[in-house]
Design an enzyme around this catalytic site. Structure first.
Site, short mmCIF file in Angstrom:
data_model
loop_
_atom_site.label_atom_id
_atom_site.label_comp_id
_atom_site.label_asym_id
_atom_site.label_seq_id
_atom_site.Cartn_x
_atom_site.Cartn_y
_atom_site.Cartn_z
N GLY A 81 0.82 -1.23 -0.11
CA GLY A 81 -0.05 0.03 -0.03
C GLY A 81 0.76 1.29 0.03
CD1 TRP A 83 4.76 2.42 -4.56
CD2 TRP A 83 4.11 2.66 -6.55
NE1 TRP A 83 6.01 2.54 -5.39
CE2 TRP A 83 5.67 2.37 -6.60
CE3 TRP A 83 3.51 2.81 -7.83
CZ2 TRP A 83 6.31 2.30 -7.81
CZ3 TRP A 83 4.38 2.55 -9.00
CH2 TRP A 83 5.68 2.52 -8.99
CG ASP A 109 -2.50 -6.99 -4.23
OD1 ASP A 109 -1.52 -6.14 -4.53
OD2 ASP A 109 -2.31 -8.38 -4.10
CG ASP A 125 -6.58 -11.85 -12.04
OD1 ASP A 125 -5.88 -10.95 -12.74
OD2 ASP A 125 -6.51 -13.14 -12.33
CG ASP A 149 6.74 -1.19 -7.19
OD1 ASP A 149 7.71 -1.21 -7.99
OD2 ASP A 149 7.13 -1.25 -5.86
CE LYS A 189 8.73 -3.98 -9.05
NZ LYS A 189 9.11 -4.32 -7.91
#
Length: 234
Positions: A81, A83, A109, A125, A149, A189
């Site tokens: 959490g 970010w 998530d 999802d 990320d 990322k």
């Protein structure tokens, strides 16, 4: 009476050293020692962030300015959490910045995430069918920023991990194409490894600017870097 000068560097070595323990792998001992001596871990605790990764998105936003007051943000793979916490502050999701627009932060998530004031967290999802429509419904419209990320579970094989995270990043980009407002931003990322060129070409077709950057908070010995794509063409 003046004391004798100290030898060596003239001051104590304040680095925390971790003794190996029975049953603990050497790699685990090294990881623990690195964590205990990481200035970003200490800063995260002092600032109330859930992890050192919060400083990565802070540094990226300081440079590219995409988390502006009033922005609607989607954080993919948001656990734990950090970010989301940064996004809440920067887009004024709590309305604490007087005279500024109030933004929204949506965290997604696969697992439950502890509540974050100012953020709306869902278990979803993002690869599932209809996820893009669900995201826009929850946001009340398109997003200004989609950020990720995420990293796939490590296999221990560098090239395999590289391919997995690039595939994950490409999937996140596809969702971004479906939910971003024209002019929007995608941040994700990636791991350097040779197959990221396809991702770069994909993003350059859809965004005006695509940058690759390694923020200071990213560990020097890590192959991770971040792609920041701005000016979504719709």
């Amino acid at each position: 009476m003046a004391g004798k000068p100290t030898s060596g560097r003239g001051q104590r070595d304040l680095r925390v050293r971790v003794k190996s323990a029975r049953g603990r792998k050497l790699s685990s001992t090294r990881w623990l020692e690195r964590q205990l001596n990481d200035p970003y871990v200490k800063k995260a605790k002092a600032s109330g962030y859930r992890g050192r990764a919060a400083f990565k998105i802070l540094e990226l936003d300081d440079k590219y300015r995409f988390l502006v007051p009033g922005a609607r943000v989607v954080d993919l793979g948001c656990a734990p959490g950090g970010w989301c916490q940064v996004a809440v502050e920067r887009v004024n999701a709590l309305g604490q910045k007087s005279g500024k627009k109030v933004g929204r932060v949506l965290g997604l998530d696969l697992q439950e995430v502890d509540p974050i004031p100012g953020a709306e967290i869902h278990v979803l999802d993002f690869l599932s069918e209809g996820a893009d429509d669900t995201v826009k419904e929850w946001l009340g419209g398109p997003a200004d920023v989609v950020m990720s990320d995420m990293a796939a579970a490590s296999s221990g094989v560098k090239q395999v991990d590289h391919i997995r995270i690039i595939a994950l990043c490409e999937a996140a980009a596809e969702l971004a194409f479906d939910v971003l407002v024209p002019g929007g931003t995608f941040v994700a990322k990636v791991l350097a490894g040779g197959t990221e060129q396809g991702l770069q070409l994909l993003l350059k077709k859809r965004f005006d600017k695509v940058a690759n950057v390694k923020p200071p908070a990213s560990r020097a010995d890590s192959s991770e870097k971040y792609v920041v794509a701005q000016g979504f063409r719709g």
